[in-house]
Enzyme design. Structure first.
Site, mmCIF file in Angstrom:
data_model
loop_
_atom_site.group_PDB
_atom_site.id
_atom_site.type_symbol
_atom_site.label_atom_id
_atom_site.label_comp_id
_atom_site.label_asym_id
_atom_site.label_seq_id
_atom_site.Cartn_x
_atom_site.Cartn_y
_atom_site.Cartn_z
ATOM 1 N N ASP A 1 -19.101 -70.592 -29.426
ATOM 2 C CA ASP A 1 -18.321 -69.460 -28.905
ATOM 3 C C ASP A 1 -19.225 -68.295 -28.509
ATOM 4 O O ASP A 1 -19.073 -67.170 -28.992
ATOM 5 C CB ASP A 1 -17.292 -68.982 -29.939
ATOM 6 C CG ASP A 1 -16.448 -70.114 -30.491
ATOM 7 O OD1 ASP A 1 -16.172 -71.065 -29.745
ATOM 8 O OD2 ASP A 1 -16.069 -70.044 -31.679
ATOM 9 N N GLU B 1 -7.458 -72.192 -24.721
ATOM 10 C CA GLU B 1 -8.064 -71.172 -25.580
ATOM 11 C C GLU B 1 -9.261 -70.535 -24.874
ATOM 12 O O GLU B 1 -9.590 -70.889 -23.741
ATOM 13 C CB GLU B 1 -8.482 -71.772 -26.925
ATOM 14 C CG GLU B 1 -9.562 -72.837 -26.825
ATOM 15 C CD GLU B 1 -9.929 -73.436 -28.173
ATOM 16 O OE1 GLU B 1 -9.193 -73.223 -29.148
ATOM 17 O OE2 GLU B 1 -10.964 -74.135 -28.242
ATOM 18 N N HIS C 1 -15.798 -72.565 -23.843
ATOM 19 C CA HIS C 1 -15.799 -71.242 -24.468
ATOM 20 C C HIS C 1 -16.928 -70.373 -23.918
ATOM 21 O O HIS C 1 -17.952 -70.163 -24.551
ATOM 22 C CB HIS C 1 -15.898 -71.323 -25.981
ATOM 23 C CG HIS C 1 -15.325 -70.095 -26.627
ATOM 24 N ND1 HIS C 1 -14.190 -70.106 -27.393
ATOM 25 C CD2 HIS C 1 -15.721 -68.800 -26.571
ATOM 26 C CE1 HIS C 1 -13.914 -68.872 -27.799
ATOM 27 N NE2 HIS C 1 -14.839 -68.067 -27.301
#
Length: 507
Positions: A62, A233, A299
Site C-alpha cells: 500500500d 479498494e 494499490h
C-alpha cells in the site's frame, strides 16, 4: 609589459579543470561549490548512471508518496504505527531514513491493524489518513492525525479523530482530494469487511469531517474485480492534463496474482456525488505480468518527476506467483488523447529503467587502473580475494577471513588506490549475497595510503544486488580510500562486500 587577459583566463580555467584529476595535494582538500562546477570528470574515465531497477525496496505494501519543495515523503502499511521516509530521489528510496510519525496508545479502537496510510498537505498543515481497528477487522474505521510543522518528519502528530459518515460502517483505504474547490474523501467500504467492497465518496467540511451522505460510485461487477473476492479498494483521484477527474482503484483480493487496477472517469461537467456521472472502464488498466515478475500489481499512488515534466505511478506487487511479500515499484506513464492514463505493462524487475527527469545523475569512475593498496585479510581458499572488491562483478565478493583466534568487527579493513587523485562526491557499494553482510561501514580517504581522514560511517542495507550510496556533504579530492566494517547484519565475524566505487555528480 602587461599580461594578455585572455591568456590569463585560459591558464586559470585549464588549471582549475585539471586540478582534481592531476594534483596530489599534501592534505585532503574540499572543493568549494563554485569552483566544483569547473571540475568535471573526463567522460572516458566514467560511466554515467542514469537508470534504476524495480523493486525500489523489498517491502512496501500500500505505498504512498507526497512531495513538496523537492522532497518526497513515502509511507506504507506497517501495521502498528505510522512511518515516514524522506528522500530527494525516489529511485534511492531504499536509502531513506525512517521517521516514526505516530504510534497509537494501546487499548484504543485504532491501536491495531493500521493499514494504507496516506500523507496529504491541506491548508498548510499535514494530515495522515489511515484505517485501524482494535484487533478485529470488522471494526476497521478511518482516522486522521494532524501536524502543523513545515516538514512532516518534524513536529508533533496529533490525533484529530475518526473520519466517518453518518452510517459509521466498515471503512479502509481513505484518500482525500480537492475538485472545483470542494474537499472530498474516497474510501472502500463494506459490511463489516465482508464482500462486496465498494468505492464511496463524500464531501468534507474540513480535513477531519465528512459533511454529507456517502455515495457509492463503483461496485465490483466485472469478473476481473471478483478474483479472490468481490472487491473495489484503494481509490486514488488524479486530475488529467485537461482538468478531468479520474479515479484509479484496485480490483479483486490483494492476495491473488490477478489483483489489478481499474479506472473510473467523471463525465465532463459531472457531479462527483452523482453515480450516474461516473463511467467505469470495462477492462483493467494495469494487470499482472508473469514475465515482468509483477504478480498482484495494485494499490497505487502518483507523483511527479523532480522537474515536474513527467507523471509516475507507484504501486505494490509480488515478485513471484502464489504469495510472498509485496514490494514498492515505480514507472512513468503518459496520457492518451481522451485523457485516460496509459500505464503500459509493469516493468520487468531487475531491468534498467531511465530515472525520473531531474534526478541527479552520477558519473561512476571506471576501475581499469584501480588496485588494492592493502587489506587486513582475505579468504584464500574460496578465492574471495581483496581484488574482488573492484572487479565490477557483484557475484565475486571480498571476504575478510577468520584469523586464529577469530577476529571480529571492527578489526578488518581494506584500502583501494584509484590510480590518480580524483574529485569525489560520494561512494557506491553493493552488498554481497548470502550472509556476512556489513551493517555499519566507516569510510576514510587520503593521499598517501598512510594518513587518513574520516569521512564518516554509513549504514548498509540488505539490498543485493542493488547499489547503495554514501554522499559526501562536500566534494573532496584524494587518491586512496579505506573501508572499515564496524558491525554486521548477522553474527558472522567475517565481513564481506561485493563492490565499492566512487562517483562525481554530473553538474
Amino acid at each position: 609589459m602587461k599580461k594578455n587577459p585572455i591568456y590569463l583566463f585560459t591558464w586559470l580555467f585549464l588549471t582549475l579543470c585539471f586540478a582534481c584529476k592531476k594534483m596530489s595535494p599534501d592534505k585532503l582538500t574540499a572543493v568549494d561549490a563554485n569552483t566544483a562546477l569547473l571540475y568535471g570528470a573526463n567522460d572516458a574515465d566514467v560511466t554515467i548512471e542514469n537508470t534504476f531497477t524495480n523493486p525500489l525496496i523489498p517491502r512496501g505494501a500500500d505505498p504512498w508518496v507526497a512531495q513538496k519543495n523537492g522532497e518526497y515523503y513515502f509511507t506504507y502499511t506497517q501495521g502498528s504505527k505510522l512511518v515516514l521516509y524522506k528522500t530527494k530521489a525516489m529511485t534511492e528510496l531504499a536509502l531513506a531514513v525512517s521517521h516514526d510519525a505516530w504510534i497509537p496508545p494501546q487499548g484504543m479502537p485504532y491501536s491495531k491493524n493500521i493499514w494504507a496510510p496516506e500523507l496529504h498537505e491541506i491548508d498548510n498543515k499535514w494530515y495522515i489518513y489511515f484505517a485501524a481497528d482494535n484487533g478485529t477487522n470488522a471494526n476497521h474505521r478511518m482516522y486522521v492525525v494532524e501536524n502543523s510543522a513545515a516538514d512532516p518528519t518534524q513536529g508533533t502528530w496529533v490525533l484529530k479523530g475518526k473520519v466517518a459518515d453518518s452510517t459509521d460502517q466498515w471503512a479502509i483505504d481513505g484518500t482525500v482530494f480537492k475538485y472545483n474547490g470542494q474537499l472530498y474523501m474516497l474510501w472502500s467500504g463494506g459490511n463489516a469487511g465482508a464482500a462486496p467492497q465498494r468505492i464511496y465518496i463524500a464531501p468534507m467540511s474540513n480535513p477531519w469531517t465528512i459533511s454529507g451522505p456517502k455515495v457509492a460510485i463503483s461496485s465490483p461487477t466485472y469478473s476481473w474485480e471478483m478474483n479472490g473476492n468481490a472487491i473495489n479498494e484503494g481509490p486514488q483521484a488524479i486530475i488529467n492534463p485537461n482538468g478531468g477527474l479520474r479515479v484509479v482503484y484496485s480490483g479483486s483480493g490483494y492476495w491473488v496474482d490477478t489483483y489489478c487496477l481499474g479506472l473510473l472517469s467523471l463525465n465532463a461537467n459531472g457531479d462527483p456525488l452523482n453515480p450516474a456521472d461516473w463511467v467505469k472502464t470495462a477492462n483493467p488498466v494495469f494487470s499482472m505480468s508473469a514475465d515482468s515478475g509483477a504478480f498482484g500489481p495494485g494499490h497505487n499512488g502518483f507523483f511527479k518527476s523532480p522537474d515536474g515534466t513527467e507523471d509516475w505511478i507507484i504501486y505494490h506487487a509480488r515478485s513471484a506467483a502464489g504469495g510472498g511479500a509485496r514490494n514498492a515499484r515505480i514507472q512513468k506513464f503518459t496520457w492518451n488523447a481522451s485523457g485516460v492514463p496509459d500505464f503500459g505493462a509493469p516493468v520487468k524487475i531487475g531491468s534498467p529503467v531511465p530515472k525520473p527527469s531531474g534526478e541527479p545523475l552520477r558519473k561512476l569512475y571506471k576501475k581499469d587502473n584501480w588496485s588494492i593498496a592493502g587489506f587486513s585479510s582475505e579468504e584464500l581458499n574460496n578465492s574471495r580475494l581483496a581484488i574482488r572488491l573492484i572487479d565490477d562483478d557483484p557475484t565475486t565478493p571480498w571476504i575478510a577471513r577468520y584469523s586464529a583466534p577469530a577476529t571480529n568487527y571492527p578489526d578488518h579493513w581494506i584500502a583501494v588506490d584509484m590510480g590518480d587523485t580524483l574529485c569525489v562526491d560520494g561512494f557506491v557499494f553493493i552488498q554481497k549475497t548470502g550472509d556476512r553482510k556489513i551493517k555499519e561501514l566507516q569510510v576514510l580517504a587520503g593521499n598517501d595510503n598512510l594518513n587518513w581522514e574520516d569521512l564518516g560511517t554509513t549504514e548498509l542495507l540488505d539490498l543485493y544486488p542493488n547499489k547503495q550510496y554514501f554522499n559526501l556533504p562536500v566534494r573532496k579530492q584524494f587518491r586512496y580510500f579505506k573501508l572499515v566494517p564496524k558491525s554486521g547484519l548477522d553474527s558472522q565475524p567475517q565481513p564481506g562486500l561485493a563492490e565499492a566505487g566512487t562517483f562525481v555528480l554530473d553538474n
